[in-house]
Design a protein around this motif. Structure first.
Motif, PDB file in Angstrom:
ATOM      1  N   TYR A 191       0.830  -1.202   0.000  1.00 28.24           N
ATOM      2  CA  TYR A 191       0.000   0.000   0.000  1.00 28.24           C
ATOM      3  C   TYR A 191       0.870   1.260   0.000  1.00 28.24           C
ATOM      4  CZ  TYR A 191      -4.156  -2.820   1.032  1.00 28.24           C
ATOM      5  OH  TYR A 191      -5.181  -3.726   0.970  1.00 28.24           O
ATOM      6  N   LEU A 192       2.026   1.157   0.631  1.00 27.04           N
ATOM      7  CA  LEU A 192       2.943   2.296   0.698  1.00 27.04           C
ATOM      8  C   LEU A 192       3.810   2.417  -0.562  1.00 27.04           C
ATOM      9  CD1 LEU A 192       4.126   1.922   4.419  1.00 27.04           C
ATOM     10  CD2 LEU A 192       2.479   3.584   3.512  1.00 27.04           C
ATOM     11  N   LYS A 193       3.641   1.477  -1.506  1.00 24.56           N
ATOM     12  CA  LYS A 193       4.375   1.485  -2.779  1.00 24.56           C
ATOM     13  C   LYS A 193       5.874   1.307  -2.590  1.00 24.56           C
ATOM     14  CE  LYS A 193       0.496   2.399  -4.868  1.00 24.56           C
ATOM     15  NZ  LYS A 193      -0.237   1.318  -5.572  1.00 24.56           N
ATOM     16  N   CYS A 194       6.249   0.450  -1.645  1.00 22.24           N
ATOM     17  CA  CYS A 194       7.667   0.160  -1.419  1.00 22.24           C
ATOM     18  C   CYS A 194       8.121  -0.911  -2.409  1.00 22.24           C
ATOM     19  CB  CYS A 194       7.881  -0.314   0.014  1.00 22.24           C
ATOM     20  SG  CYS A 194       9.606  -0.531   0.481  1.00 22.24           S
ATOM     21  N   ASN A 195       9.282  -0.705  -3.016  1.00 22.91           N
ATOM     22  CA  ASN A 195       9.833  -1.641  -4.001  1.00 22.91           C
ATOM     23  C   ASN A 195       9.994  -3.033  -3.378  1.00 22.91           C
ATOM     24  OD1 ASN A 195      11.540  -3.125  -5.760  1.00 22.91           O
ATOM     25  ND2 ASN A 195      12.441  -1.239  -6.547  1.00 22.91           N
ATOM     26  N   GLY A 196       9.457  -4.064  -4.065  1.00 27.29           N
ATOM     27  CA  GLY A 196       9.524  -5.428  -3.545  1.00 27.29           C
ATOM     28  C   GLY A 196      10.945  -5.922  -3.349  1.00 27.29           C
ATOM     29  N   LYS A 197      11.861  -5.526  -4.232  1.00 23.77           N
ATOM     30  CA  LYS A 197      13.260  -5.953  -4.103  1.00 23.77           C
ATOM     31  C   LYS A 197      13.900  -5.350  -2.866  1.00 23.77           C
ATOM     32  CE  LYS A 197      14.010  -6.656  -9.070  1.00 23.77           C
ATOM     33  NZ  LYS A 197      12.747  -6.097  -9.570  1.00 23.77           N
ATOM     34  N   ILE A 198      13.517  -4.115  -2.532  1.00 22.91           N
ATOM     35  CA  ILE A 198      14.028  -3.477  -1.315  1.00 22.91           C
ATOM     36  C   ILE A 198      13.551  -4.241  -0.081  1.00 22.91           C
ATOM     37  CG2 ILE A 198      13.926  -1.395   0.108  1.00 22.91           C
ATOM     38  CD1 ILE A 198      15.701  -1.115  -2.324  1.00 22.91           C
ATOM     39  N   ILE A 199      12.307  -4.706  -0.103  1.00 16.45           N
ATOM     40  CA  ILE A 199      11.759  -5.480   1.019  1.00 16.45           C
ATOM     41  C   ILE A 199      12.591  -6.740   1.242  1.00 16.45           C
ATOM     42  CG2 ILE A 199       9.751  -6.744   1.884  1.00 16.45           C
ATOM     43  CD1 ILE A 199       8.002  -4.864   0.192  1.00 16.45           C
ATOM     44  N   ILE A 200      12.869  -7.462   0.161  1.00 16.15           N
ATOM     45  CA  ILE A 200      13.639  -8.701   0.265  1.00 16.15           C
ATOM     46  C   ILE A 200      15.080  -8.415   0.652  1.00 16.15           C
ATOM     47  CG2 ILE A 200      14.487 -10.707  -1.033  1.00 16.15           C
ATOM     48  CD1 ILE A 200      11.942 -10.458  -2.758  1.00 16.15           C
ATOM     49  N   LEU A 201      15.649  -7.359   0.075  1.00 14.95           N
ATOM     50  CA  LEU A 201      17.034  -6.985   0.379  1.00 14.95           C
ATOM     51  C   LEU A 201      17.196  -6.655   1.862  1.00 14.95           C
ATOM     52  CD1 LEU A 201      19.753  -6.428  -1.183  1.00 14.95           C
ATOM     53  CD2 LEU A 201      19.088  -4.031  -1.176  1.00 14.95           C
ATOM     54  N   PHE A 202      16.285  -5.852   2.397  1.00 20.10           N
ATOM     55  CA  PHE A 202      16.357  -5.451   3.799  1.00 20.10           C
ATOM     56  C   PHE A 202      16.177  -6.662   4.714  1.00 20.10           C
ATOM     57  CE2 PHE A 202      14.797  -3.786   7.806  1.00 20.10           C
ATOM     58  CZ  PHE A 202      15.590  -2.669   8.008  1.00 20.10           C
ATOM     59  N   PHE A 203      15.195  -7.517   4.392  1.00 16.17           N
ATOM     60  CA  PHE A 203      14.953  -8.712   5.207  1.00 16.17           C
ATOM     61  C   PHE A 203      16.163  -9.641   5.205  1.00 16.17           C
ATOM     62  CE2 PHE A 203      13.694 -13.232   4.434  1.00 16.17           C
ATOM     63  CZ  PHE A 203      13.623 -13.606   5.762  1.00 16.17           C
ATOM     64  N   SER A 204      16.723  -9.908   4.021  1.00 11.45           N
ATOM     65  CA  SER A 204      17.864 -10.824   3.919  1.00 11.45           C
ATOM     66  C   SER A 204      19.067 -10.292   4.686  1.00 11.45           C
ATOM     67  CB  SER A 204      18.227 -11.042   2.444  1.00 11.45           C
ATOM     68  OG  SER A 204      17.137 -11.599   1.737  1.00 11.45           O
ATOM     69  N   ALA A 205      19.324  -8.985   4.551  1.00 12.98           N
ATOM     70  CA  ALA A 205      20.457  -8.383   5.251  1.00 12.98           C
ATOM     71  C   ALA A 205      20.255  -8.441   6.762  1.00 12.98           C
ATOM     72  CB  ALA A 205      20.639  -6.933   4.797  1.00 12.98           C
ATOM     73  N   PHE A 206      19.053  -8.138   7.218  1.00  9.91           N
ATOM     74  CA  PHE A 206      18.741  -8.155   8.652  1.00  9.91           C
ATOM     75  C   PHE A 206      18.919  -9.557   9.222  1.00  9.91           C
ATOM     76  CE2 PHE A 206      15.860  -8.623  12.237  1.00  9.91           C
ATOM     77  CZ  PHE A 206      16.090  -7.469  12.988  1.00  9.91           C
ATOM     78  N   SER A 207      18.376 -10.542   8.522  1.00  8.59           N
ATOM     79  CA  SER A 207      18.466 -11.923   8.999  1.00  8.59           C
ATOM     80  C   SER A 207      19.911 -12.414   9.008  1.00  8.59           C
ATOM     81  CB  SER A 207      17.601 -12.826   8.110  1.00  8.59           C
ATOM     82  OG  SER A 207      17.419 -14.086   8.709  1.00  8.59           O
ATOM     83  N   MET A 208      20.685 -12.015   8.008  1.00 11.92           N
ATOM     84  CA  MET A 208      22.103 -12.376   7.976  1.00 11.92           C
ATOM     85  C   MET A 208      22.836 -11.786   9.178  1.00 11.92           C
ATOM     86  SD  MET A 208      22.949 -11.879   3.919  1.00 11.92           S
ATOM     87  CE  MET A 208      24.726 -11.833   4.196  1.00 11.92           C
ATOM     88  N   MET A 209      22.528 -10.538   9.521  1.00 13.84           N
ATOM     89  CA  MET A 209      23.186  -9.884  10.653  1.00 13.84           C
ATOM     90  C   MET A 209      22.892 -10.622  11.964  1.00 13.84           C
ATOM     91  SD  MET A 209      25.026  -7.437   9.572  1.00 13.84           S
ATOM     92  CE  MET A 209      25.357  -6.593  11.113  1.00 13.84           C
ATOM     93  N   LEU A 210      21.677 -11.149  12.090  1.00 17.34           N
ATOM     94  CA  LEU A 210      21.347 -11.915  13.288  1.00 17.34           C
ATOM     95  C   LEU A 210      22.175 -13.193  13.379  1.00 17.34           C
ATOM     96  CD1 LEU A 210      17.430 -11.657  13.454  1.00 17.34           C
ATOM     97  CD2 LEU A 210      19.123 -10.367  14.776  1.00 17.34           C
ATOM     98  N   SER A 211      22.600 -13.709  12.232  1.00 14.88           N
ATOM     99  CA  SER A 211      23.378 -14.960  12.200  1.00 14.88           C
ATOM    100  C   SER A 211      24.864 -14.741  12.404  1.00 14.88           C
ATOM    101  CB  SER A 211      23.163 -15.666  10.851  1.00 14.88           C
ATOM    102  OG  SER A 211      21.802 -15.900  10.603  1.00 14.88           O
ATOM    103  N   VAL A 212      25.330 -13.504  12.227  1.00 15.87           N
ATOM    104  CA  VAL A 212      26.767 -13.224  12.253  1.00 15.87           C
ATOM    105  C   VAL A 212      27.457 -13.646  13.557  1.00 15.87           C
ATOM    106  CG1 VAL A 212      28.463 -11.333  12.312  1.00 15.87           C
ATOM    107  CG2 VAL A 212      26.772 -11.440  10.476  1.00 15.87           C
TER     108      VAL A 212
END
Length: 312
Positions: A191-212
């Motif tokens: 609804y906020l018109k956020c780019n889908g690739k940005i959503i996946i990029l942010f999620f993947s980076a965040f989850s990776m940081m939790l694993s570091v």
């Protein structure tokens, strides 16, 4: 035919077209996530956090490549984060990470089909979180379906006084809760018109940081075969992420969530073919209850939508 009539036909066709796209993408995501679970299990005796890191690393690289391509074609507008989106990006990333870690832990310890069906409590939680986040109303019938489906999940979890035995199924269940919140957040971001690739990029980076932290202190050396399996798992996860993001971009959860249960069919088939797994009678009863409630909810929602069309 007048221009007004043409416009009316186009307006009527568009929601149907979007729903069809949503159904297609949700089935694609179900296939990819079921196949991902196979590769995760085939990777063998590696800690689930390490498996999750590689899964997210591959998805991150694919999303990063797509984002760079978008920037080249559309400039900085492609990576613009709309006002209000950061909160829901964080919610999607945090909840999605809970979903991934819970699901990966379960995949290594219980039947693939059990892990899949408990993860597929997500559509019910998506409806609940869409009510909280988007104020989408929950009718009495869907609410009853959620409660009965929860009872079905108990048959799969099989509560006992031996908490250690319950941990994998509880992890899978919490993974479903996390996934439900993640999908509701994706809906809000659409609804906020956020780019889908940005959503996946942010999620993947965040989850990776939790694993570091684990990767630094307790990394397990892997064979070439294990590395290849995890790379395949990551590629399938990326396919699933792009598909599910596209699905909830095109249609609301109430219209397409039922098709997400096709993953149970894929997981049961893959579990039988690759690992000789077959669910016990209690799990089968739980599957039937949860899937039946999903079907009831879908039929009710579909008929209610037809009887009360939204006027644009």
């Amino acid at each position: 035919m007048t221009n007004h009539q043409k416009y009316s036909i186009i307006k009527e066709m568009k929601p149907r077209s979007n729903t069809t796209k949503g159904i297609f993408f949700i089935i694609c995501s179900a296939f990819f996530f079921a196949l991902m679970a196979v590769f995760v299990r085939l990777a063998g005796d590696i800690h689930f956090v390490q498996k999750a890191f590689f899964r997210n690393a591959v998805a991150f690289l694919i999303a990063l490549g797509g984002t760079i391509r978008d920037v080249r074609h559309n400039g900085r507008e492609a990576i613009r984060i709309p006002k209000g989106a950061p909160l829901y990006l964080f919610l999607r990333a945090f909840a999605g990470s809970v979903g991934v870690f819970g699901n990966f832990y379960a995949i290594d310890h219980i039947l693939l089909a059990d892990a899949a069906i408990l993860n597929k409590m997500a559509p019910f939680f998506t409806i609940i979180f869409c009510f909280i986040i988007l104020r989408e109303k929950i009718k009495p019938v869907p609410l009853a379906c959620i409660l009965v489906a929860f009872c079905g999940s108990i048959l799969i979890v099989k509560p006992s006084f031996n908490f250690t035995q319950m941990i994998p199924t509880l992890a899978a269940f919490m993974g479903g809760v996390g996934a439900g919140l993640a999908y509701a957040s994706i809906r809000k971001l659409s609804y906020l018109k956020c780019n889908g690739k940005i959503i996946i990029l942010f999620f993947s980076a965040f989850s990776m940081m939790l694993s570091v932290p684990y990767m630094i202190t307790s990394f397990n050396p892997m064979t070439l075969q294990q590395t290849l399996f995890l790379c395949c798992a990551g590629a399938c996860a990326a396919g699933g992420q792009f598909s599910v993001t596209a699905a909830y971009y095109h249609a609301p959860a109430s219209k397409i969530s039922i098709y997400d249960y096709s993953q149970i069919l894929f997981s049961t088939l893959f579990g039988l073919v690759f690992f000789g797994q077959f669910p016990d009678w209690m799990s089968l009863a739980g599957y039937i209850i949860i899937i039946s409630m999903a079907i009831v909810n879908y039929i009710y929602t579909h008929r209610h939508t037809e009887e009360n069309p939204v006027v644009a």
